[in-house]
Enzyme design. Structure first.
Site, PDB file in Angstrom:
ATOM      1  N   HIS A   1     -25.373   8.205 -30.049  1.00 16.84           N
ATOM      2  CA  HIS A   1     -24.854   8.199 -28.684  1.00 16.84           C
ATOM      3  C   HIS A   1     -24.020   6.964 -28.372  1.00 16.84           C
ATOM      4  O   HIS A   1     -23.140   7.006 -27.525  1.00 16.84           O
ATOM      5  CB  HIS A   1     -25.990   8.419 -27.688  1.00 16.84           C
ATOM      6  CG  HIS A   1     -26.472   9.826 -27.753  1.00 16.84           C
ATOM      7  ND1 HIS A   1     -27.620  10.186 -28.415  1.00 16.84           N
ATOM      8  CD2 HIS A   1     -25.892  10.984 -27.348  1.00 16.84           C
ATOM      9  CE1 HIS A   1     -27.747  11.503 -28.364  1.00 16.84           C
ATOM     10  NE2 HIS A   1     -26.720  12.011 -27.735  1.00 16.84           N
TER      11      HIS A   1
ATOM     12  N   ARG B   1     -22.141  15.656 -20.435  1.00 13.18           N
ATOM     13  CA  ARG B   1     -23.444  15.027 -20.728  1.00 13.18           C
ATOM     14  C   ARG B   1     -23.895  14.302 -19.459  1.00 13.18           C
ATOM     15  O   ARG B   1     -23.565  13.130 -19.249  1.00 13.18           O
ATOM     16  CB  ARG B   1     -23.316  14.048 -21.893  1.00 13.18           C
ATOM     17  CG  ARG B   1     -23.156  14.685 -23.259  1.00 13.18           C
ATOM     18  CD  ARG B   1     -23.152  13.627 -24.356  1.00 13.18           C
ATOM     19  NE  ARG B   1     -23.293  14.183 -25.687  1.00 13.18           N
ATOM     20  CZ  ARG B   1     -22.275  14.476 -26.498  1.00 13.18           C
ATOM     21  NH1 ARG B   1     -21.042  14.277 -26.116  1.00 13.18           N
ATOM     22  NH2 ARG B   1     -22.503  14.948 -27.709  1.00 13.18           N
TER      23      ARG B   1
ATOM     24  N   ARG C   1     -24.330  20.327 -18.560  1.00  9.66           N
ATOM     25  CA  ARG C   1     -25.635  20.331 -19.228  1.00  9.66           C
ATOM     26  C   ARG C   1     -26.619  19.523 -18.392  1.00  9.66           C
ATOM     27  O   ARG C   1     -26.296  18.398 -17.980  1.00  9.66           O
ATOM     28  CB  ARG C   1     -25.521  19.731 -20.637  1.00  9.66           C
ATOM     29  CG  ARG C   1     -26.824  19.833 -21.413  1.00  9.66           C
ATOM     30  CD  ARG C   1     -26.682  19.370 -22.838  1.00  9.66           C
ATOM     31  NE  ARG C   1     -26.539  17.936 -22.929  1.00  9.66           N
ATOM     32  CZ  ARG C   1     -26.334  17.283 -24.064  1.00  9.66           C
ATOM     33  NH1 ARG C   1     -26.247  17.948 -25.195  1.00  9.66           N
ATOM     34  NH2 ARG C   1     -26.214  15.968 -24.086  1.00  9.66           N
TER      35      ARG C   1
ATOM     36  N   GLU D   1     -29.735  23.860 -31.027  1.00 10.17           N
ATOM     37  CA  GLU D   1     -29.750  22.615 -31.797  1.00 10.17           C
ATOM     38  C   GLU D   1     -31.067  22.416 -32.538  1.00 10.17           C
ATOM     39  O   GLU D   1     -31.258  21.435 -33.234  1.00 10.17           O
ATOM     40  CB  GLU D   1     -29.424  21.410 -30.911  1.00 10.17           C
ATOM     41  CG  GLU D   1     -30.204  21.301 -29.624  1.00 10.17           C
ATOM     42  CD  GLU D   1     -29.671  20.210 -28.700  1.00 10.17           C
ATOM     43  OE1 GLU D   1     -28.811  19.412 -29.114  1.00 10.17           O
ATOM     44  OE2 GLU D   1     -30.134  20.147 -27.546  1.00 10.17           O
TER      45      GLU D   1
ATOM     46  N   ASN E   1     -24.768  18.179 -33.882  1.00  9.83           N
ATOM     47  CA  ASN E   1     -25.282  16.827 -34.165  1.00  9.83           C
ATOM     48  C   ASN E   1     -26.789  16.877 -34.407  1.00  9.83           C
ATOM     49  O   ASN E   1     -27.300  16.337 -35.385  1.00  9.83           O
ATOM     50  CB  ASN E   1     -25.041  15.885 -32.977  1.00  9.83           C
ATOM     51  CG  ASN E   1     -23.581  15.738 -32.621  1.00  9.83           C
ATOM     52  OD1 ASN E   1     -22.717  15.989 -33.458  1.00  9.83           O
ATOM     53  ND2 ASN E   1     -23.292  15.351 -31.395  1.00  9.83           N
ATOM     54  N   ASP E   2     -27.483  17.530 -33.479  1.00  7.33           N
ATOM     55  CA  ASP E   2     -28.936  17.610 -33.630  1.00  7.33           C
ATOM     56  C   ASP E   2     -29.329  18.662 -34.646  1.00  7.33           C
ATOM     57  O   ASP E   2     -30.251  18.460 -35.428  1.00  7.33           O
ATOM     58  CB  ASP E   2     -29.597  17.913 -32.278  1.00  7.33           C
ATOM     59  CG  ASP E   2     -29.735  16.647 -31.456  1.00  7.33           C
ATOM     60  OD1 ASP E   2     -30.183  15.632 -32.021  1.00  7.33           O
ATOM     61  OD2 ASP E   2     -29.373  16.655 -30.275  1.00  7.33           O
TER      62      ASP E   2
ATOM     63  N   ARG F   1     -29.776  11.268 -37.220  1.00  9.58           N
ATOM     64  CA  ARG F   1     -28.327  11.181 -37.012  1.00  9.58           C
ATOM     65  C   ARG F   1     -27.830   9.757 -36.764  1.00  9.58           C
ATOM     66  O   ARG F   1     -26.646   9.476 -36.887  1.00  9.58           O
ATOM     67  CB  ARG F   1     -27.913  12.093 -35.845  1.00  9.58           C
ATOM     68  CG  ARG F   1     -28.487  11.669 -34.524  1.00  9.58           C
ATOM     69  CD  ARG F   1     -28.359  12.769 -33.473  1.00  9.58           C
ATOM     70  NE  ARG F   1     -27.188  12.603 -32.636  1.00  9.58           N
ATOM     71  CZ  ARG F   1     -26.954  13.307 -31.525  1.00  9.58           C
ATOM     72  NH1 ARG F   1     -27.811  14.240 -31.148  1.00  9.58           N
ATOM     73  NH2 ARG F   1     -25.885  13.092 -30.813  1.00  9.58           N
TER      74      ARG F   1
ATOM     75  N   CYS G   1     -20.388  22.307 -29.915  1.00  8.48           N
ATOM     76  CA  CYS G   1     -19.999  21.155 -29.098  1.00  8.48           C
ATOM     77  C   CYS G   1     -20.450  19.831 -29.708  1.00  8.48           C
ATOM     78  O   CYS G   1     -20.339  18.791 -29.084  1.00  8.48           O
ATOM     79  CB  CYS G   1     -20.521  21.299 -27.666  1.00  8.48           C
ATOM     80  SG  CYS G   1     -22.302  21.261 -27.550  1.00  8.48           S
TER      81      CYS G   1
HETATM   82  C1  PEP Z   1     -25.424  17.928 -30.265  1.00  7.81           C
HETATM   83  O1  PEP Z   1     -26.611  17.702 -30.515  1.00  7.81           O
HETATM   84  O2  PEP Z   1     -24.609  18.344 -31.111  1.00  7.81           O
HETATM   85  C2  PEP Z   1     -24.885  17.686 -28.911  1.00  7.81           C
HETATM   86  C3  PEP Z   1     -23.667  18.059 -28.583  1.00  7.81           C
HETATM   87  O3  PEP Z   1     -25.668  17.042 -28.011  1.00  7.81           O
HETATM   88  P1  PEP Z   1     -25.963  15.468 -28.036  1.00  7.81           P
HETATM   89  O4  PEP Z   1     -24.999  14.832 -29.008  1.00  7.81           O
HETATM   90  O5  PEP Z   1     -25.783  14.978 -26.644  1.00  7.81           O
HETATM   91  O6  PEP Z   1     -27.385  15.399 -28.510  1.00  7.81           O
HETATM   92 MG    MG Z   2     -28.055  17.400 -28.956  1.00  6.90          MG
END
Ligand code: PEP
Ligand code: MG
Length: 623
Positions: free
Chosen positions: A218, A325, A362, A459, A482-483, A493, A530
């Site tokens: 993040h 976000r 979200r 995710e 990502n998750d 990650r 996303c």
């Molecule tokens: C993800 O997990 O891919 C996502 C878009 O959400 P975040 O990166 O905020 O966890």
């Molecule tokens: Mg996520």
């Protein structure tokens, strides 16, 4: 050879990380440290090494004339601690009951204790000590007394006092850190939180290099939102550089040049000029659709963390907002617990900027590596109290947000997105709470839109595996790659030690994306990706081929992805995806992509410096 991580492997960690240049364009005396690109752009300037707290407070005297200022800092730290404790108390009460919150109430009483307060103030005035040192001296003395007491109750209070002491000192240091950061410098640190990144950006820093963190962490996402060049996974860079050393931070290629030669500085100035030029050229694509050569149109949406990013929508040709976000957006207002009206105004501003294009909001995704005023530390926060789990346990966080979203939806098309869903029951519970939100708004006679589409982040692997069942209760899917990647491959990650094992294009991840896309198609609902991979043109053909019909990424990456989509056919992309799905690992997918791009484009996709994305090129942070 792009999509899997270019991070040095653990075996590489024993190699000297400060290596001679590997690139003829650099001067011969340059020292290059390779990392991973996290936010594109080039920063040239003096380094500022941000030392992390050692935990010890050094004896420090102050100029007696500054005592008033020091006392003010002490008062400010008390107010911050008060605010933090109040929020912890309310979360704890809700989650763990009255009994557990009593500990924090005791700490709050200590913060308000006049005897302690006056003793610290006297220490500052009479001993001319800094606020941190005065707190440490006074509170340590009190703690000793408590520890020696006959009463077990008082002995236990000593730990609480230590927590209060540490909390106050942390706030004082945070202020010092911030005050010390000179503008126009490049911050080099072992690690930063997303909130610190935001604060430093306000000090006018030019860029940021971090020893730890991965490109989907993040803090990296925040750097991109702020438009600050950043490189992560630099291992021990902070030990090789000193404050005021001249450095070049290349957020496109993912490297830092330490004490560069004049020739190198000139090379990078030229690259920077080219970067700006390419970004301008790319924006010429903005009015054109992201349509493949065989006529399939893909929606390209923007991920938004700060409201100012909506200024980039037109310029970068976004077809909508695929992810707001809100945890970041609200945190930037000072706290995630914003009243409904404040949230409504914020969302309305974004929805109006995007309209008539859709905005996907979200609800708060707290926990994991994101801020959460937790009462207790979790051993595995990514597997813990996170996303929808927090919100369903704590409806006083969720309800104002739901009401604010329903109200904002009267100003343009809005979709509601739920993070970290793992069961259908969670989706159903949110629907019940939405009914309640509608009733409350009706009773108040406030205008709102009753029927906003509700979708989920896919995710968690179990959700992708059961996507058909989830499609029955969802209006759309948004794949959080990502998750999803970290959960499928069991690779954190944000941890650079295992970053070489993190690959969004691993065939196992691709299989789950395909399964989700198939379920979405069968149920006739849209499916988007996303996560950060959506902004990487190297990944674009595979994602399209798997059946994804929307991509959502930081606005800066939209033009590069669009340019790529306009040059490929969907039929070829589908064939590519079929071939990738039967491969055994990420390296095989890299090799396949390498061949595929050479066969179809004659070269790999171009990065933002106009160069092809080569073997050490950024994984996700370039387009
Ligand atoms: C993800 O997990 O891919 C996502 C878009 O959400 P975040 O990166 O905020 O966890
Ligand atoms: Mg996520």
């Amino acid at each position: 050879m792009i999509p899997s991580s270019p991070h040095p492997s653990r075996a590489d960690a024993s190699e000297p990380l400060v290596s001679p240049p590997d690139n003829g364009a650099l001067g011969s005396d340059d020292r290059v440290v390779e990392g991973v690109a996290a936010s594109p752009g080039i920063a040239i300037g003096p380094a500022y090494i941000l030392e992390r707290e050692s935990g010890r407070v050094e004896e420090e005297s102050i100029d007696p004339a500054k005592a008033a200022q020091e006392k003010e800092r002490f008062e400010e730290a008390i107010s911050q601690a008060e605010r933090a404790l109040s929020s912890i108390i309310s979360v704890t009460r809700e989650k763990l009951g009255e009994e557990s919150s009593a500990i924090f109430e005791a700490q709050q009483l200590m913060l308000r204790d006049d005897t302690l307060h006056d003793a610290v103030v006297r220490h500052i005035e009479e001993q001319h000590s800094s606020a941190s040192y005065a707190i440490e001296q006074v509170m340590t003395q009190y703690r000793r007394r408590l520890e020696n007491s006959d009463s077990p109750y008082l002995r236990q209070r000593s730990d609480d006092l230590l927590e209060v002491q540490q909390r106050l000192i942390t706030y004082l240091r945070r202020g010092e850190l911030l005050a010390d950061v000179p503008p126009d410098t490049i911050i080099i640190s072992q690690a930063l939180s997303a909130a610190e990144m935001m604060l430093f950006s306000r000090r006018g820093i030019r860029g940021c290099g971090l020893d730890y963190s991965g490109p989907t962490s993040h803090v990296a996402i925040m750097a991109r939102a702020l438009g600050l060049p950043a490189v992560v996974s630099l291992h021990d860079l902070s030990e090789h550089v000193e404050t005021d050393d001249m450095i070049v931070l290349d957020g496109i290629r993912g490297r830092v040049v330490v004490r560069p030669s004049d020739e190198t500085i000139q090379t990078y100035q030229e690259r920077n000029r080219r970067f700006q030029e390419i970004r301008t050229q790319q924006r010429e694509l903005a009015p054109l659709p992201a349509k493949t050569t065989d006529g399939v149109t893909i929606d390209l949406h923007a991920n938004i963390e700060i409201s100012q990013e909506t200024d980039l929508l037109d310029d970068h040709g976004a077809d909508g907002i695929g992810l707001v976000r809100t945890e970041v957006l609200l945190l930037l207002q000072g706290s995630i617990t914003q009243p409904e009206d404040v949230q409504y105004k914020l969302y309305r501003q974004i929805v109006e900027a995007a309209a008539p294009r859709p905005t996907t909001i979200r609800v708060l995704d707290l926990g994991g590596d994101k801020m959460l005023p937790l009462a207790r530390r979790e051993h595995n926060p990514f597997l813990g109290w996170r996303g929808i789990r927090v919100l369903l346990d704590k409806p006083d966080l969720l309800m104002p947000q739901l009401r604010a979203v329903l109200r904002a939806a009267t100003h343009g098309p809005v979709r509601l997105l739920l993070p970290m869903i793992t069961t259908r029951a969670e989706v159903e519970q949110v629907h019940e709470l939405l009914d309640q939100a509608r009733e409350e708004l009706s009773a108040r006679k406030v205008p709102f839109k009753a029927d906003v589409p509700v979708g989920i982040m896919v995710e968690v692997p179990s959700v992708a595996l059961q996507a058909t069942l989830f499609a029955e209760v969802c209006d759309f899917f948004s794949i959080g790659s990502n998750d999803l990647t970290q959960y499928v491959l069991a690779v954190d990650r944000g941890n650079d030690l295992v970053a070489n094992r993190y690959s969004e294009l691993h065939p196992a991840v691709l299989a789950l994306i395909k399964r989700t896309a198939d379920a979405a198609r069968a149920a006739d609902i849209p499916v988007s990706v996303c996560g950060e991979v959506a902004g990487n043109p190297v990944a674009t053909p595979i994602l399209l081929g798997l059946g994804v019909d929307q991509l959502s990424a930081s606005p800066i990456y939209i033009p590069g992805v669009k340019r790529l989509i306009r040059r490929i056919s969907h039929a070829d992309a589908r064939q590519l995806a079929r071939e990738a799905l039967v491969l055994s690992d990420a390296e095989d997918v890299q090799a396949l992509l390498n061949d595929w791009f050479h066969a179809h484009l004659g070269h790999l996709p171009l990065g933002l410096d106009g160069d092809t994305l080569g073997a050490r090129g950024p994984q996700v942070a370039s387009s």
